[in-house]
Write a protein that holds these residues in place. Sequence first.
Motif, short mmCIF file in Angstrom:
data_model
loop_
_atom_site.label_atom_id
_atom_site.label_comp_id
_atom_site.label_asym_id
_atom_site.label_seq_id
_atom_site.Cartn_x
_atom_site.Cartn_y
_atom_site.Cartn_z
N THR A 21 29.80 15.93 21.89
CA THR A 21 30.48 17.30 21.48
C THR A 21 32.00 16.84 21.57
O THR A 21 32.58 17.64 22.08
N ALA A 22 32.32 15.99 20.86
CA ALA A 22 33.72 15.44 20.54
C ALA A 22 34.72 16.44 20.17
O ALA A 22 35.91 16.83 20.99
N ALA A 23 34.35 17.26 19.21
CA ALA A 23 35.24 18.44 18.76
C ALA A 23 35.33 19.54 19.57
O ALA A 23 36.41 19.91 19.82
N TYR A 24 34.24 19.67 20.59
CA TYR A 24 34.37 20.74 21.51
C TYR A 24 35.33 20.44 22.41
O TYR A 24 36.05 21.09 23.13
N GLY A 25 35.11 19.17 22.97
CA GLY A 25 36.02 18.67 24.02
C GLY A 25 37.44 18.71 23.73
O GLY A 25 38.52 18.96 24.35
N ALA A 26 37.89 18.11 22.55
CA ALA A 26 39.13 18.33 21.87
C ALA A 26 39.70 19.70 21.88
O ALA A 26 40.64 20.00 22.10
N ALA A 27 38.77 20.64 21.32
CA ALA A 27 39.17 22.23 21.67
C ALA A 27 39.55 22.75 22.78
O ALA A 27 40.42 23.39 23.08
N LYS A 28 38.70 22.28 23.71
CA LYS A 28 39.02 22.95 25.15
C LYS A 28 40.17 22.11 25.62
O LYS A 28 40.76 23.01 26.64
N ALA A 29 40.45 20.80 25.29
CA ALA A 29 41.82 20.36 26.06
C ALA A 29 42.89 21.07 25.22
O ALA A 29 43.93 21.44 25.93
#
Length: 246
Positions: free
Chosen positions: A137-145
């Motif tokens: 879920t790399a894109a999700y993690g980047a979005a939450k950062a």
Amino acid sequence: MELSGRVVVVTGGTRGVGAGIARSFAQAGADVVVCARRPPEVPLPQARFVELDVREPDAVRHFFAELPRLDVLVNNAGGAPYRLLTEARAEQHARVLELNLLAPLTVSLAAYEHLKRTRGSIVMIGSVSGGRPSPGTAAYGAAKAGLENLARSMAVEWAPDVRVNTLVVGMVRTERSHLHYGDEAGIAAVSRTVPLGRLAEPSDVGAAAVFLASDAAAYISGASLLVHGGGERPAFQEAATVNKET
């Protein structure tokens, strides 16, 4: 943390964490509006549903233009499927960023004038995935950062009229937990990795959101509140061959 007379909008508030947040605000006496693409399968007591796709800027602006008053905005809508980076096109990952980062910005901008008038509050629903590697879920993690950073910038730009904070949420037990952790045995095994020994309940997140929106948090802005049961035990402690009980 009484919120009687205050109007609260919870995006993605029809199930899971969002529904728990909506229930917590209703219990605190607020007038709650939940918006999502689909109505809740189980009606939420003391909450009004409005159909809205937060990825549609014109629809979002229209929704807030029609709203008579707003005191609290909870940007909860989000999520992502499990998808390794190389298993999808860039456009698919971009849609995850759109939902989890750009949509909260769109919603917050549309709500700003209301919140400025009422000296209101925004609560972003972040994730521990934004502060650690998030394989699958790399894109999700980047979005939450990015969302956490966005909240801090908003808190400075919009002070002193609007407070903005983030709840950094860990693993939560919802009606969809089996999709992430498996059956009851899997959920129990995952729960044992959390220092407090259990997954969060949606009401745990809801209570923290109510606190940040209340007068009890009147001097808190630009903050990130961890709601993760103590986080994760360091993996090296399990692997180490010293300091083990015999």
